[in-house]
Write a protein that holds these residues in place. Structure first.
Motif, PDB file in Angstrom:
ATOM      1  N   LEU A  68       0.927  -1.050   0.022  1.00 53.55           N
ATOM      2  CA  LEU A  68      -0.106  -0.008   0.020  1.00 53.55           C
ATOM      3  C   LEU A  68       0.860   1.357  -0.021  1.00 53.55           C
ATOM      4  CD1 LEU A  68      -2.669   1.022   0.086  1.00 53.55           C
ATOM      5  CD2 LEU A  68      -2.649   1.118   2.601  1.00 53.55           C
ATOM      6  N   GLY A  69       1.812   1.209   1.051  1.00 46.78           N
ATOM      7  CA  GLY A  69       2.842   2.501   0.696  1.00 46.78           C
ATOM      8  C   GLY A  69       3.495   2.563  -0.443  1.00 46.78           C
ATOM      9  N   VAL A  72       1.177   4.353  -2.896  1.00 48.41           N
ATOM     10  CA  VAL A  72       0.721   5.591  -2.768  1.00 48.41           C
ATOM     11  C   VAL A  72       2.021   6.442  -3.044  1.00 48.41           C
ATOM     12  CG1 VAL A  72       0.043   7.008  -0.891  1.00 48.41           C
ATOM     13  CG2 VAL A  72      -1.060   4.806  -1.105  1.00 48.41           C
ATOM     14  N   PRO A  76       1.847   8.209  -7.426  1.00 47.55           N
ATOM     15  CA  PRO A  76       0.975   9.128  -7.141  1.00 47.55           C
ATOM     16  C   PRO A  76      -0.365   8.968  -8.003  1.00 47.55           C
ATOM     17  CG  PRO A  76       2.878  10.322  -7.841  1.00 47.55           C
ATOM     18  CD  PRO A  76       3.165   8.522  -7.734  1.00 47.55           C
ATOM     19  N   TYR A  79      -2.881   5.939  -7.646  1.00 47.57           N
ATOM     20  CA  TYR A  79      -3.172   5.584  -6.647  1.00 47.57           C
ATOM     21  C   TYR A  79      -3.205   6.377  -5.376  1.00 47.57           C
ATOM     22  CZ  TYR A  79      -2.036   1.052  -8.930  1.00 47.57           C
ATOM     23  OH  TYR A  79      -2.078  -0.111  -9.860  1.00 47.57           O
ATOM     24  N   ARG A  80      -2.465   7.468  -5.248  1.00 50.54           N
ATOM     25  CA  ARG A  80      -2.435   8.277  -4.011  1.00 50.54           C
ATOM     26  C   ARG A  80      -3.686   8.872  -4.126  1.00 50.54           C
ATOM     27  NH1 ARG A  80       2.435  12.623  -3.629  1.00 50.54           N
ATOM     28  NH2 ARG A  80       3.526  10.684  -3.171  1.00 50.54           N
ATOM     29  N   PHE A  83      -6.378   6.547  -2.782  1.00 56.77           N
ATOM     30  CA  PHE A  83      -6.197   6.425  -1.273  1.00 56.77           C
ATOM     31  C   PHE A  83      -7.041   7.601  -0.777  1.00 56.77           C
ATOM     32  CE2 PHE A  83      -3.961   7.271   2.367  1.00 56.77           C
ATOM     33  CZ  PHE A  83      -4.157   5.745   3.098  1.00 56.77           C
ATOM     34  N   LEU A  84      -6.499   8.904  -1.070  1.00 57.90           N
ATOM     35  CA  LEU A  84      -7.068  10.115  -0.347  1.00 57.90           C
ATOM     36  C   LEU A  84      -8.550  10.058  -0.336  1.00 57.90           C
ATOM     37  CD1 LEU A  84      -4.584  12.651  -1.447  1.00 57.90           C
ATOM     38  CD2 LEU A  84      -4.631  11.546   0.642  1.00 57.90           C
ATOM     39  N   GLU A 257      -7.407  -0.641 -10.234  1.00 58.10           N
ATOM     40  CA  GLU A 257      -6.715   0.147  -9.452  1.00 58.10           C
ATOM     41  C   GLU A 257      -7.500   0.710  -8.101  1.00 58.10           C
ATOM     42  OE1 GLU A 257      -7.045   0.785 -12.485  1.00 58.10           O
ATOM     43  OE2 GLU A 257      -5.260   0.829 -13.462  1.00 58.10           O
ATOM     44  N   THR A 258      -8.650   1.103  -8.403  1.00 55.97           N
ATOM     45  CA  THR A 258      -9.515   1.446  -7.155  1.00 55.97           C
ATOM     46  C   THR A 258      -9.676   0.355  -6.159  1.00 55.97           C
ATOM     47  OG1 THR A 258     -10.572   3.180  -8.591  1.00 55.97           O
ATOM     48  CG2 THR A 258     -11.529   2.543  -6.440  1.00 55.97           C
ATOM     49  N   ILE A 261      -6.942  -0.614  -4.089  1.00 54.13           N
ATOM     50  CA  ILE A 261      -6.488   0.211  -2.766  1.00 54.13           C
ATOM     51  C   ILE A 261      -7.665  -0.172  -1.904  1.00 54.13           C
ATOM     52  CG2 ILE A 261      -6.646   2.597  -1.856  1.00 54.13           C
ATOM     53  CD1 ILE A 261      -3.947   1.782  -3.387  1.00 54.13           C
TER      54      ILE A 261
END
Length: 288
Positions: A68-69, A72, A76, A79-80, A83-84, A257-258, A261
């Protein structure tokens, strides 16, 4: 005659041969005693004394955090951004889960007590409730409470979600409480009554504290299962983690992708809660 003597001698030697074949050392028999296999449909709570489970939990948690890290930080886009958006649904997920587990424990306590009640009517009502609720899928109950009963009682999204989860898991919680109460030896109740306590006092001060220790792991599993099943509330337009992900997919069409996450966020939260429940159980047993 010689033939008969030979036959008789071979016949006499058969018992000794049989003894040599079937005789097994007693220690070997004791070592091969089969062990019981415990199965559960909930999440296995990691125990500090179980090296296999604890190592498996630690490896899985590390992999989930690293993956996950990495997504993110190093990717970005998208995936970032995903995540947000997804993490904004976490408060709703936790709110539904916490309120529902409290409601399920409340319902399950009365259901469990009714299941062990000496009143045949109360016992039958508890049994019918458990069998009726367990026979209907949670999604059907959720939709029925929100759309059908919502017209009569003006139930909103959060109230419908909490009610459906509480009613559904309350049936399972009732069976857990019943099994926990029946796991306590009956002699303890009899001894408490012999010492001058009423049945209510004996249950409150003697039976219930021991029951909590017995049912805590199962309640922890139900809490974690409820956290995962809370994703179903997205069907009634509650903005939980899954709902936020579905809304992002409708705008960008990045379904793979969604959902990746969303799955990792659920996995990290579930693993953290399973470890916290395990620590609570260990502390409760340590303090007596």
């Amino acid at each position: 005659m010689e033939k008969n003597n030979t036959s008789d001698s071979s016949y006499d030697s058969r018992p000794s041969i049989a003894k040599q074949v079937v005789s097994v050392p007693k220690n070997d028999i004791e070592k091969k005693v089969p062990t019981a296999i415990q199965m559960t449909d909930g999440v296995l709570i990691p125990n500090k004394n179980d090296n296999h489970v604890f190592n498996s939990w630690r490896i899985t948690f590390a992999l989930a955090i690293v993956l996950l890290g990495s997504l993110v930080i190093f990717f970005p886009e998208p995936y970032r951004a995903i995540f947000l958006v997804v993490i904004k649904g976490a408060p709703t997920t936790f709110q539904v889960t916490i309120l529902a587990i409290l409601g399920a424990i409340f319902i399950g306590l009365f259901t469990g007590l009714g299941s062990v009640s000496k009143s045949r009517l109360v016992n039958m009502i508890s049994g019918v409730y458990v069998e009726f609720i367990r026979g209907i899928p949670l999604l059907v109950q959720l939709i029925f409470i929100y759309y059908a009963m919502g017209r009569l009682f003006q139930i909103e999204g959060m109230s419908a979600a909490v009610a459906a989860l509480s009613i559904c898991f309350g049936a399972y919680m009732g069976e857990i409480v019943r099994a926990g109460i029946q796991a306590i030896p009956k002699g303890q109740m009899e001894a408490a009554i012999a010492l001058g306590l009423s049945r209510g006092q004996a249950f409150r001060y003697i039976i219930l504290p021991q029951t909590i220790k017995v049912v805590l792991p199962a309640i922890g599993n139900e809490f974690i299962s409820m956290l995962k099943d809370s994703s179903l509330v997205s069907t009634i337009a509650l903005s939980d983690i899954l709902r936020k992900g579905r809304e992002y997919i409708s705008r960008t069409f990045l379904s793979l992708e969604t959902m990746l996450i969303v799955a990792l966020v659920y996995l990290v939260i579930t693993l953290l809660l399973s470890r916290l429940v395990g620590m609570l159980e260990e502390r409760l047993h340590r303090n007596g």
